[in-house]
Design a protein around this motif. Structure first.
Motif, short mmCIF file in Angstrom:
data_model
loop_
_atom_site.label_atom_id
_atom_site.label_comp_id
_atom_site.label_asym_id
_atom_site.label_seq_id
_atom_site.Cartn_x
_atom_site.Cartn_y
_atom_site.Cartn_z
N LEU A 53 -3.28 12.64 1.16
CA LEU A 53 -3.94 13.25 0.01
C LEU A 53 -4.51 12.20 -0.93
O LEU A 53 -5.58 12.38 -1.51
N LEU A 54 -3.78 11.09 -1.08
CA LEU A 54 -4.16 10.02 -2.00
C LEU A 54 -3.60 8.72 -1.46
O LEU A 54 -2.50 8.71 -0.91
N ALA A 55 -4.34 7.63 -1.60
CA ALA A 55 -3.86 6.33 -1.14
C ALA A 55 -4.26 5.27 -2.16
O ALA A 55 -5.26 5.41 -2.86
N LEU A 114 -7.11 2.79 -6.35
CA LEU A 114 -7.11 3.87 -5.37
C LEU A 114 -8.06 3.55 -4.23
O LEU A 114 -9.10 2.93 -4.44
N LYS A 115 -7.70 3.97 -3.02
CA LYS A 115 -8.50 3.73 -1.83
C LYS A 115 -9.11 5.03 -1.34
O LYS A 115 -8.65 6.11 -1.67
N SER A 116 -10.13 4.93 -0.51
CA SER A 116 -10.75 6.10 0.10
C SER A 116 -9.80 6.66 1.17
O SER A 116 -9.18 5.91 1.92
N VAL A 117 -9.69 8.00 1.24
CA VAL A 117 -8.77 8.61 2.19
C VAL A 117 -9.49 9.23 3.39
O VAL A 117 -8.86 9.92 4.19
N GLU A 118 -10.78 8.99 3.53
CA GLU A 118 -11.53 9.55 4.67
C GLU A 118 -11.02 8.98 5.97
O GLU A 118 -11.05 7.78 6.20
N GLY A 119 -10.49 9.84 6.84
CA GLY A 119 -10.00 9.43 8.14
C GLY A 119 -8.70 8.65 8.10
O GLY A 119 -8.25 8.16 9.13
N MET A 154 0.85 -1.17 0.00
CA MET A 154 0.00 0.00 0.00
C MET A 154 0.89 1.24 0.00
O MET A 154 1.96 1.25 0.60
N PHE A 155 0.44 2.28 -0.68
CA PHE A 155 1.18 3.53 -0.71
C PHE A 155 0.24 4.68 -0.42
O PHE A 155 -0.97 4.54 -0.47
N ALA A 156 0.84 5.83 -0.09
CA ALA A 156 0.05 7.03 0.17
C ALA A 156 0.85 8.25 -0.28
O ALA A 156 2.09 8.22 -0.30
N ILE A 157 0.14 9.30 -0.64
CA ILE A 157 0.76 10.59 -0.96
C ILE A 157 0.43 11.52 0.21
O ILE A 157 -0.73 11.72 0.54
N VAL A 158 1.48 12.06 0.84
CA VAL A 158 1.29 12.97 1.97
C VAL A 158 1.94 14.31 1.66
O VAL A 158 2.84 14.40 0.83
#
Length: 120
Positions: A38-40, A46-51, A1-5
């Motif tokens: 910002l994005l996951a 793509l996954k939901s980024v809520e919370g 899994m990755f994320a943009i912060v």
């Protein structure tokens, strides 16, 4: 899994276990930090980024390399020399949401296999 912060006005692509160097954050080495996502995603989905948050641990506080700022205007006897070292923080990404960093089991097995191959 990755994320943009986003932190310090810049964006970083991170995954659990990554080490990144960011603009200075408050805190001592060993302190925990949470970053907004910002994005996951996972692969191409793509996954939901809520919370969703990214957990990181501060490894070190430091300063970057010295940068020389030199200004000159030709034929006007104008020369200015100045130096600058930017403060930065080294972060270790521990988890993205509930996805924790995985231990490197393959690395532990590799040193044992290398001496056996050398003896043969």
């Amino acid at each position: 899994m990755f994320a943009i912060v986003r932190t310090g006005g810049k964006q970083y692509r991170v995954a659990p276990g990554d080490k990144i160097i960011v603009e200075k954050l408050e805190g001592e080495a060993g302190a925990a930090v949470t970053l907004d996502v910002l994005l996951a995603g996972d692969g191409s989905e793509l996954k939901s980024v809520e919370g969703l948050t990214v957990s990181a641990e501060i490894l070190a506080q430091g300063r970057g390399d010295k940068i020389i700022v030199f200004k000159k205007r030709r034929r006007h006897n104008y020369r200015r020399r100045n130096g600058h070292r930017q403060y930065h923080t080294v972060l270790q990404i521990t988890a993205i949401g509930d996805h924790k960093a995985e231990k490197k089991a393959a690395k532990a097995a590799t040193p044992e296999a290398a001496p056996a191959a050398a003896e043969a």
